[in-house]
Design a protein around this motif. Structure first.
Motif, PDB file in Angstrom:
ATOM      1  N   PRO A 184      -5.627  -9.399 -11.060  1.00  0.00           N
ATOM      2  CA  PRO A 184      -4.770  -8.371 -10.472  1.00  0.00           C
ATOM      3  C   PRO A 184      -4.468  -8.631  -9.003  1.00  0.00           C
ATOM      4  CG  PRO A 184      -6.893  -7.439 -11.169  1.00  0.00           C
ATOM      5  CD  PRO A 184      -6.962  -8.901 -11.399  1.00  0.00           C
ATOM      6  N   ILE A 185      -3.248  -8.311  -8.606  1.00  0.00           N
ATOM      7  CA  ILE A 185      -2.886  -8.298  -7.193  1.00  0.00           C
ATOM      8  C   ILE A 185      -2.448  -6.879  -6.851  1.00  0.00           C
ATOM      9  CG2 ILE A 185      -0.494  -9.048  -7.603  1.00  0.00           C
ATOM     10  CD1 ILE A 185      -0.764 -10.595  -4.885  1.00  0.00           C
ATOM     11  N   TYR A 186      -2.914  -6.393  -5.708  1.00  0.00           N
ATOM     12  CA  TYR A 186      -2.734  -5.002  -5.304  1.00  0.00           C
ATOM     13  C   TYR A 186      -2.287  -5.017  -3.852  1.00  0.00           C
ATOM     14  CZ  TYR A 186      -4.150  -0.056  -4.649  1.00  0.00           C
ATOM     15  OH  TYR A 186      -4.188   1.283  -4.382  1.00  0.00           O
ATOM     16  N   MET A 187      -1.096  -4.439  -3.584  1.00  0.00           N
ATOM     17  CA  MET A 187      -0.520  -4.428  -2.233  1.00  0.00           C
ATOM     18  C   MET A 187      -0.122  -3.003  -1.894  1.00  0.00           C
ATOM     19  SD  MET A 187       1.868  -7.834  -2.755  1.00  0.00           S
ATOM     20  CE  MET A 187       2.253  -7.457  -4.474  1.00  0.00           C
ATOM     21  N   ASP A 188      -0.724  -2.429  -0.860  1.00  0.00           N
ATOM     22  CA  ASP A 188      -0.584  -1.012  -0.551  1.00  0.00           C
ATOM     23  C   ASP A 188      -0.099  -0.830   0.885  1.00  0.00           C
ATOM     24  OD1 ASP A 188      -1.063   1.798  -0.100  1.00  0.00           O
ATOM     25  OD2 ASP A 188      -2.507   1.751  -1.728  1.00  0.00           O
ATOM     26  N   VAL A 189       0.873   0.048   1.092  1.00  0.00           N
ATOM     27  CA  VAL A 189       1.380   0.282   2.454  1.00  0.00           C
ATOM     28  C   VAL A 189       0.402   1.087   3.292  1.00  0.00           C
ATOM     29  CG1 VAL A 189       3.768   0.194   1.641  1.00  0.00           C
ATOM     30  CG2 VAL A 189       2.651   2.422   1.893  1.00  0.00           C
ATOM     31  N   TYR A 191      -3.410   1.280   2.613  1.00  0.00           N
ATOM     32  CA  TYR A 191      -4.703   1.116   1.965  1.00  0.00           C
ATOM     33  C   TYR A 191      -5.786   1.851   2.738  1.00  0.00           C
ATOM     34  CZ  TYR A 191      -8.984  -0.899   0.170  1.00  0.00           C
ATOM     35  OH  TYR A 191     -10.230  -1.054  -0.371  1.00  0.00           O
ATOM     36  N   ASN A 192      -6.547   2.685   2.013  1.00  0.00           N
ATOM     37  CA  ASN A 192      -7.600   3.485   2.607  1.00  0.00           C
ATOM     38  C   ASN A 192      -8.633   3.760   1.531  1.00  0.00           C
ATOM     39  OD1 ASN A 192      -9.001   6.106   3.364  1.00  0.00           O
ATOM     40  ND2 ASN A 192      -7.773   5.804   5.204  1.00  0.00           N
ATOM     41  N   ARG A 193      -9.890   3.723   1.864  1.00  0.00           N
ATOM     42  CA  ARG A 193     -10.922   3.910   0.848  1.00  0.00           C
ATOM     43  C   ARG A 193     -10.910   5.322   0.257  1.00  0.00           C
ATOM     44  NH1 ARG A 193     -14.138   1.230   4.734  1.00  0.00           N
ATOM     45  NH2 ARG A 193     -14.433  -0.964   4.216  1.00  0.00           N
ATOM     46  N   VAL A 194     -10.510   6.311   1.050  1.00  0.00           N
ATOM     47  CA  VAL A 194     -10.571   7.696   0.588  1.00  0.00           C
ATOM     48  C   VAL A 194      -9.320   8.060  -0.189  1.00  0.00           C
ATOM     49  CG1 VAL A 194     -10.803  10.098   1.292  1.00  0.00           C
ATOM     50  CG2 VAL A 194     -12.074   8.309   2.501  1.00  0.00           C
ATOM     51  N   THR A 195      -8.161   7.804   0.375  1.00  0.00           N
ATOM     52  CA  THR A 195      -6.891   8.085  -0.302  1.00  0.00           C
ATOM     53  C   THR A 195      -5.818   7.187   0.274  1.00  0.00           C
ATOM     54  OG1 THR A 195      -5.169   9.735  -0.711  1.00  0.00           O
ATOM     55  CG2 THR A 195      -6.435   9.978   1.316  1.00  0.00           C
ATOM     56  N   PRO A 201       7.258  12.615   6.162  1.00  0.00           N
ATOM     57  CA  PRO A 201       8.123  13.399   7.058  1.00  0.00           C
ATOM     58  C   PRO A 201       9.429  13.779   6.376  1.00  0.00           C
ATOM     59  CG  PRO A 201       8.179  11.075   7.653  1.00  0.00           C
ATOM     60  CD  PRO A 201       7.138  11.216   6.589  1.00  0.00           C
ATOM     61  N   ALA A 202      10.096  14.766   6.932  1.00  0.00           N
ATOM     62  CA  ALA A 202      11.412  15.158   6.423  1.00  0.00           C
ATOM     63  C   ALA A 202      12.413  14.040   6.684  1.00  0.00           C
ATOM     64  CB  ALA A 202      11.864  16.449   7.088  1.00  0.00           C
ATOM     65  N   GLY A 203      13.399  13.927   5.795  1.00  0.00           N
ATOM     66  CA  GLY A 203      14.442  12.925   5.962  1.00  0.00           C
ATOM     67  C   GLY A 203      14.004  11.552   5.486  1.00  0.00           C
ATOM     68  N   ARG A 204      14.702  10.539   5.980  1.00  0.00           N
ATOM     69  CA  ARG A 204      14.399   9.165   5.586  1.00  0.00           C
ATOM     70  C   ARG A 204      13.233   8.611   6.393  1.00  0.00           C
ATOM     71  NH1 ARG A 204      17.926   6.917   2.154  1.00  0.00           N
ATOM     72  NH2 ARG A 204      19.927   7.984   1.859  1.00  0.00           N
ATOM     73  N   SER A 205      12.381   7.849   5.726  1.00  0.00           N
ATOM     74  CA  SER A 205      11.231   7.241   6.402  1.00  0.00           C
ATOM     75  C   SER A 205      10.862   5.946   5.705  1.00  0.00           C
ATOM     76  CB  SER A 205      10.028   8.190   6.413  1.00  0.00           C
ATOM     77  OG  SER A 205       9.594   8.460   5.082  1.00  0.00           O
ATOM     78  N   SER A 206      10.158   5.085   6.428  1.00  0.00           N
ATOM     79  CA  SER A 206       9.712   3.811   5.885  1.00  0.00           C
ATOM     80  C   SER A 206       8.310   3.519   6.399  1.00  0.00           C
ATOM     81  CB  SER A 206      10.671   2.686   6.302  1.00  0.00           C
ATOM     82  OG  SER A 206      10.266   1.447   5.753  1.00  0.00           O
ATOM     83  N   LYS A 207       7.452   3.010   5.517  1.00  0.00           N
ATOM     84  CA  LYS A 207       6.096   2.639   5.909  1.00  0.00           C
ATOM     85  C   LYS A 207       5.809   1.263   5.324  1.00  0.00           C
ATOM     86  CE  LYS A 207       1.395   4.522   6.238  1.00  0.00           C
ATOM     87  NZ  LYS A 207       1.438   4.658   7.707  1.00  0.00           N
ATOM     88  N   SER A 208       5.091   0.419   6.091  1.00  0.00           N
ATOM     89  CA  SER A 208       4.851  -0.942   5.625  1.00  0.00           C
ATOM     90  C   SER A 208       3.481  -1.434   6.061  1.00  0.00           C
ATOM     91  CB  SER A 208       5.936  -1.887   6.149  1.00  0.00           C
ATOM     92  OG  SER A 208       5.919  -1.941   7.566  1.00  0.00           O
ATOM     93  N   TYR A 209       3.063  -2.520   5.436  1.00  0.00           N
ATOM     94  CA  TYR A 209       1.786  -3.166   5.750  1.00  0.00           C
ATOM     95  C   TYR A 209       1.988  -4.673   5.616  1.00  0.00           C
ATOM     96  CZ  TYR A 209      -3.020  -4.832   5.090  1.00  0.00           C
ATOM     97  OH  TYR A 209      -4.197  -5.526   5.187  1.00  0.00           O
ATOM     98  N   GLU A 210       1.524  -5.429   6.613  1.00  0.00           N
ATOM     99  CA  GLU A 210       1.650  -6.879   6.602  1.00  0.00           C
ATOM    100  C   GLU A 210       0.309  -7.533   6.301  1.00  0.00           C
ATOM    101  OE1 GLU A 210       3.442  -8.369  10.148  1.00  0.00           O
ATOM    102  OE2 GLU A 210       5.278  -7.174   9.917  1.00  0.00           O
ATOM    103  N   PHE A 211       0.367  -8.633   5.562  1.00  0.00           N
ATOM    104  CA  PHE A 211      -0.842  -9.373   5.232  1.00  0.00           C
ATOM    105  C   PHE A 211      -0.516 -10.863   5.145  1.00  0.00           C
ATOM    106  CE2 PHE A 211       1.207  -8.218   1.256  1.00  0.00           C
ATOM    107  CZ  PHE A 211       1.151  -9.385   0.500  1.00  0.00           C
ATOM    108  N   THR A 212      -1.541 -11.679   5.270  1.00  0.00           N
ATOM    109  CA  THR A 212      -1.416 -13.126   5.122  1.00  0.00           C
ATOM    110  C   THR A 212      -2.057 -13.537   3.803  1.00  0.00           C
ATOM    111  OG1 THR A 212      -1.482 -13.442   7.522  1.00  0.00           O
ATOM    112  CG2 THR A 212      -1.949 -15.362   6.145  1.00  0.00           C
ATOM    113  N   MET A 213      -1.332 -14.261   2.978  1.00  0.00           N
ATOM    114  CA  MET A 213      -1.870 -14.684   1.679  1.00  0.00           C
ATOM    115  C   MET A 213      -3.039 -15.642   1.862  1.00  0.00           C
ATOM    116  SD  MET A 213      -0.845 -13.406  -1.167  1.00  0.00           S
ATOM    117  CE  MET A 213      -1.279 -14.673  -2.361  1.00  0.00           C
TER     118      MET A 213
END
Length: 351
Positions: A184-189, A191-195, A201-213
């Motif tokens: 399995p490969i798992y990629m999360d914007v 990632y947190n152990r709890v949730t 937020p209201a309107g348009r929004s974007s969230k991201s996470y960068e990683f090195t393979m």
């Protein structure tokens, strides 16, 4: 070498009993259908408001199951799953009652995060998953697994006496030609152990996470998990800015989630190559049209089947690693109201 038919002349039965009134978990092997069937219950599924904070759910009675431990029974290739929820009489309640379900393998590590493997990560929009017999996840007898489910009961009342069944499809170990190994490969914007949820937020929004393979390999199949008002989840190459995976979410006119697509890159080709040392960005975009911030209203992740070029390069699970210890400690607390004691260890009976 024994064939699967010889190996399973009699059904294999494993029973895990928690102290009353806790749930029971039973594992059977259906050799004719080539399924490991995991059944747990009974559960009380509490009514809950829409957009409930799923981080808080893990510590509230009736909103999340406890961590349910069991062992994988034989050498095989894991290749899919289906989820069912039934009432006390066996009547179907609908898998949409499961907001998300995870199955962990405590004997293997995740690729990108210092945590135990999430061999199944499914949401209410996922549906059943089946991959071709030409690929499979290697499984060994005695692998220490566990699962939990977060409920999504938006009805008017609690549901008493519910049962959860997860069917895990497998291919026999001696299948010819030998399946291509996937993990399995798992990629999360977020990632947190709890949730993994975060405020939307209201309107348009974007969230991201960068990683090195950490190694080179190929994505053969990919799906994702989001909440209402999502537009897409994607994977981008950071240096080039090129989008290499795009999963556009299907919603109704009010923005409520209807469907999350899956893509299969290994059906007619070698798969989508991810290269060791290269930076990637997983991204989730939303359009919250309610006009208000929704606490813990968003998630954004990609999860799928990954074929490493060299399996030996996969990071080894170190149970003494503080991050691994913290991950396991968090999992043990799932579904336990504050102050509740630990579940007893499982015992196994063979019929």
């Amino acid at each position: 070498m024994l064939t699967s038919a010889v190996m399973f002349v009699a059904p294999l039965l494993l029973t895990v009993q928690a102290p009353e009134p806790g749930p029971t978990i039973r594992v059977t092997v259906d050799s004719s259908r080539k399924e490991v069937v995991v059944t747990a219950g009974p559960f009380t599924i509490a009514h809950m408001p829409a957009n409930m904070d799923h981080g808080k759910m893990h510590g509230m009675a009736g909103t999340t199951t406890p961590l349910l431990r069991f062992e994988w029974p034989m050498e095989a290739w894991f290749r899919g799953f289906d989820i069912e929820v039934t009432d006390a009489k066996g009547g179907a309640l609908g898998s949409q009652l499961v907001h998300h379900l995870n199955i962990m393998n405590f004997d293997r590590r995740q690729l990108l995060y210092p945590a135990v493997e999430r061999m199944v990560a499914a949401g209410s929009e996922t549906g059943n998953v089946s991959i071709p017999k030409t690929i499979g996840m290697p499984m060994e007898p005695g692998y220490r697994l566990a699962m939990y489910a977060a409920w999504n009961n938006l009805g008017d009342a609690d549901i008493e006496g519910a049962w959860l069944t997860v069917r895990l499809a497998w291919s026999p170990k001696n299948l010819a030609p030998r399946p291509r190994t996937i993990l399995p490969i798992y990629m999360d914007v977020n990632y947190n152990r709890v949730t993994d949820s975060y405020d939307l937020p209201a309107g348009r929004s974007s969230k991201s996470y960068e990683f090195t393979m950490p190694l080179t390999g190929r994505v053969l199949a990919i799906g994702g998990h989001v909440h209402d008002y999502a537009e897409f989840v994607s994977l981008e190459e950071v240096e080039s800015g090129k989008t290499i995976i795009m999963l556009k979410v299907k919603t109704d006119p009010s923005g409520l989630l209807l469907n999350m697509p899956r893509k299969y890159y290994g059906v007619r080709g070698d798969g989508l190559k991810l290269t060791r040392g290269r930076k990637y960005r997983v991204r989730a975009d939303y359009n919250n049209i309610t006009g208000k911030m929704i606490p813990s209203g968003a998630m954004g992740l990609l999860a799928g089947a990954f074929a490493p070029d060299k399996l030996a390069d996969w990071p080894v699970l170190n149970p003494e690693n503080p991050d691994i210890e913290a991950d396991i400690a968090m999992l043990e607390k799932i579904g336990k109201p504050s102050g509740e004691g630990e579940m007893d260890h499982e015992h196994m009976d063979h019929d």
